[in-house]
Design an enzyme around this catalytic site. Sequence first.
Site, short mmCIF file in Angstrom:
data_model
loop_
_atom_site.label_atom_id
_atom_site.label_comp_id
_atom_site.label_asym_id
_atom_site.label_seq_id
_atom_site.Cartn_x
_atom_site.Cartn_y
_atom_site.Cartn_z
N PHE A 132 0.81 -1.19 0.04
CA PHE A 132 0.12 -0.11 0.15
C PHE A 132 1.02 1.29 -0.03
CE2 PHE A 132 -2.18 3.71 1.82
CZ PHE A 132 -3.75 3.46 1.17
N ASP A 217 9.58 2.81 1.74
CA ASP A 217 8.30 3.64 1.95
C ASP A 217 8.18 3.21 3.37
OD1 ASP A 217 5.76 4.51 2.68
OD2 ASP A 217 4.68 3.84 0.98
N LYS A 246 2.56 9.53 8.05
CA LYS A 246 2.04 9.05 9.29
C LYS A 246 2.55 9.65 10.70
CE LYS A 246 -1.04 5.38 7.53
NZ LYS A 246 -0.60 4.81 6.28
#
Length: 395
Positions: A132, A217, A246
């Site tokens: 993702f 990532d 995040k």
Amino acid sequence: MTTYTDRYQSALMNAFGKPKLALVRGEGAHVWDEDGKEYVDFLGGIAVNALGHAHPALVSAVTEQISTLGHISNFFTSGPQVELAEKLLALVPGGAGGKVFFANSGTEANEAAFKLTRKTGRTHLVAAEGAFHGRTLGALALTSKEAYRAPFEPLPGEVTFVPYGDADALAAAVTDETAAIVLEPIQGEAGVVVPPEGYLAAARRIADEHGALLWLDEVQSGMGRTGHWLAHETTGVTADIVTLAKGLGGGFPIGACIGLGRAATLFEPGNHGTTFGGNPVGCAAGLAVVRTIEQDGILEHVTVLGQKLRDGIAADPRVATVEGEGLFVGVVLPEVDTAKVVAAALEAGFILNNATPDRIRLVPPLVVTQDDVEALLAAWPAILDAAQDSSQEQQ
Ligand SMILES: *Cc1c(COP(=O)(O)O)cnc(C)c1O
């Protein structure tokens, strides 16, 4: 009286389904809903609220910055922007000589990275199944889930997906035309999936053999989540691109795309831009997060408490395995419907996440306390009982 969750449905696009709760307030790892019910938050805004809710250091950093200088555009720079960039380069393995581009989210950090890979002159990318990387079209092109992709095809790029954790498959997919390999060091949305040891090192080797970039990532796995600043820190691997978001702003939106080595200087003026990215408030938030993690010894706390949480969760025989590191935890529950586990937990006052039908993801604030963890461990067997009972009632 209609509640916010009812009013939500007539005013907001149905992108997320009906919200489970309307929350009004938070403190540490605790939140309260509009009826005054308290929950222990083991989701942390999906691995975002690193310092928990309403942490005084974050509140005062953001308040002071917005009362002084809130937004200036990228025609100008500010102290927080430069200081946060320097801090991140000091934290990232191989960061010396690297350079940072600030964005506002994970997908935007990845969009910047995607464009950076184009500046190599190559267009082929290799990504992993289960990955993702976000929902904008570029990041979505690297996200493997068919249900997310299909309505929006054609997506940009020539992307080859390979099974995650399989170094041979990676070696077979990468060619001299490959611009970059993009991987999560630990897959988050897939339910906290840890690759076999040596996988990232193999990816580094394969990228080097073909002159491709290695892009990691760390949007979900980074910023202390695993008990290390970056999840790939323990592998000895140096990436060419690292993306963050995040936990970076602790709840204030900010993302970062970090270029190392030759990737640091691929962008030239005019190649990319953002109005909000790198704004002083977001950067002040990021600095407050980094400094608080340092000053309060939070990495060590995450390591110790994460072990306790994982061991305690694994003790129930219905749990097949617990994967992850620190407070990045995937609980594999083959025999229990995880949606029912989440519902039973909510009833019992705990916010959990069902990342997949057989995986619960636990990503609490990094400041979650020993008492919070003990409360969940004490309630855990009864939560699983309730989930199993509700499955039987339906049959
Ligand atoms: C959440 C996530 C993203 C996307 O971040 P957004 O801020 O939601 O755009 C990208 N990559 C990974 C690994 C993520 O977990």
